[in-house]
Design a protein around this motif. Sequence first.
Motif, PDB file in Angstrom:
ATOM      1  N   VAL A 152      -7.605  -8.079  10.687  1.00  0.00           N
ATOM      2  CA  VAL A 152      -7.526  -8.744   9.389  1.00  0.00           C
ATOM      3  C   VAL A 152      -7.117  -7.706   8.368  1.00  0.00           C
ATOM      4  O   VAL A 152      -7.670  -6.606   8.322  1.00  0.00           O
ATOM      5  CB  VAL A 152      -8.897  -9.345   9.001  1.00  0.00           C
ATOM      6  CG1 VAL A 152      -8.851  -9.924   7.592  1.00  0.00           C
ATOM      7  CG2 VAL A 152      -9.329 -10.403   9.993  1.00  0.00           C
ATOM      8  N   ASP A 153      -6.124  -8.036   7.546  1.00  0.00           N
ATOM      9  CA  ASP A 153      -5.690  -7.148   6.487  1.00  0.00           C
ATOM     10  C   ASP A 153      -6.618  -7.381   5.305  1.00  0.00           C
ATOM     11  O   ASP A 153      -6.574  -8.416   4.656  1.00  0.00           O
ATOM     12  CB  ASP A 153      -4.238  -7.437   6.115  1.00  0.00           C
ATOM     13  CG  ASP A 153      -3.682  -6.432   5.122  1.00  0.00           C
ATOM     14  OD1 ASP A 153      -4.351  -5.402   4.876  1.00  0.00           O
ATOM     15  OD2 ASP A 153      -2.594  -6.671   4.595  1.00  0.00           O
ATOM     16  N   LEU A 154      -7.499  -6.438   5.050  1.00  0.00           N
ATOM     17  CA  LEU A 154      -8.534  -6.602   4.025  1.00  0.00           C
ATOM     18  C   LEU A 154      -8.482  -5.421   3.069  1.00  0.00           C
ATOM     19  O   LEU A 154      -8.412  -4.268   3.492  1.00  0.00           O
ATOM     20  CB  LEU A 154      -9.905  -6.669   4.702  1.00  0.00           C
ATOM     21  CG  LEU A 154     -11.107  -6.855   3.794  1.00  0.00           C
ATOM     22  CD1 LEU A 154     -11.066  -8.231   3.145  1.00  0.00           C
ATOM     23  CD2 LEU A 154     -12.388  -6.693   4.596  1.00  0.00           C
ATOM     24  N   LYS A 155      -8.542  -5.711   1.794  1.00  0.00           N
ATOM     25  CA  LYS A 155      -8.466  -4.671   0.789  1.00  0.00           C
ATOM     26  C   LYS A 155      -9.646  -4.853  -0.177  1.00  0.00           C
ATOM     27  O   LYS A 155      -9.877  -5.946  -0.663  1.00  0.00           O
ATOM     28  CB  LYS A 155      -7.137  -4.790   0.045  1.00  0.00           C
ATOM     29  CG  LYS A 155      -6.858  -3.717  -0.935  1.00  0.00           C
ATOM     30  CD  LYS A 155      -5.463  -3.923  -1.499  1.00  0.00           C
ATOM     31  CE  LYS A 155      -5.117  -2.861  -2.494  1.00  0.00           C
ATOM     32  NZ  LYS A 155      -3.778  -3.045  -3.036  1.00  0.00           N
ATOM     33  N   LEU A 156     -10.374  -3.793  -0.421  1.00  0.00           N
ATOM     34  CA  LEU A 156     -11.491  -3.843  -1.358  1.00  0.00           C
ATOM     35  C   LEU A 156     -11.180  -2.961  -2.542  1.00  0.00           C
ATOM     36  O   LEU A 156     -11.063  -1.754  -2.428  1.00  0.00           O
ATOM     37  CB  LEU A 156     -12.781  -3.344  -0.685  1.00  0.00           C
ATOM     38  CG  LEU A 156     -13.286  -4.172   0.476  1.00  0.00           C
ATOM     39  CD1 LEU A 156     -14.476  -3.484   1.139  1.00  0.00           C
ATOM     40  CD2 LEU A 156     -13.701  -5.557   0.026  1.00  0.00           C
ATOM     41  N   GLU A 157     -11.030  -3.570  -3.678  1.00  0.00           N
ATOM     42  CA  GLU A 157     -10.784  -2.822  -4.924  1.00  0.00           C
ATOM     43  C   GLU A 157     -11.713  -3.328  -6.003  1.00  0.00           C
ATOM     44  O   GLU A 157     -12.012  -4.510  -6.076  1.00  0.00           O
ATOM     45  CB  GLU A 157      -9.331  -3.009  -5.399  1.00  0.00           C
ATOM     46  CG  GLU A 157      -8.355  -2.177  -4.635  1.00  0.00           C
ATOM     47  CD  GLU A 157      -6.968  -2.247  -5.261  1.00  0.00           C
ATOM     48  OE1 GLU A 157      -6.842  -2.631  -6.437  1.00  0.00           O
ATOM     49  OE2 GLU A 157      -6.013  -1.937  -4.559  1.00  0.00           O
ATOM     50  N   ILE A 158     -12.110  -2.418  -6.827  1.00  0.00           N
ATOM     51  CA  ILE A 158     -12.950  -2.800  -7.972  1.00  0.00           C
ATOM     52  C   ILE A 158     -12.152  -2.617  -9.230  1.00  0.00           C
ATOM     53  O   ILE A 158     -11.444  -1.711  -9.437  1.00  0.00           O
ATOM     54  CB  ILE A 158     -14.241  -1.948  -8.024  1.00  0.00           C
ATOM     55  CG1 ILE A 158     -15.056  -2.238  -6.782  1.00  0.00           C
ATOM     56  CG2 ILE A 158     -15.014  -2.257  -9.284  1.00  0.00           C
ATOM     57  CD1 ILE A 158     -16.333  -1.455  -6.669  1.00  0.00           C
TER      58      ILE A 158
END
Length: 116
Positions: free
Chosen positions: A110-116
Amino acid sequence: SDEYLIKDNHIASSNIINLVALAIKNKKGKKITVEVDNLNQFKKIFGLKFNTVLFDNMKIKNLKEGVKLAKKYYVTEASGNINLKSVKKVAATGVDRISIGSITHSVSAVDLKLEI
């Protein structure tokens, strides 16, 4: 490090009873799981003091019979060729635990990106 696992490929090169007896003798508080491919292997070790029997790649009919024999004496687990489509049939045998390898070895990325 907290459990001995005697796999079926260990059994192929040695006597199953001797391997289980050796593990029991040297267990030092560790649990022992023995993997079997068929009911004949299980019947050879039935009565020895190990904790879990792992029924590997067994047909449902044989798995039911193995679970029935083992239920009062061992924790039971099924593995091998079990997937999300077949898990209900396996669970219906009464087995205590089920391993589904496809959950880890065949999962899609899964292409998952975590940004705040």
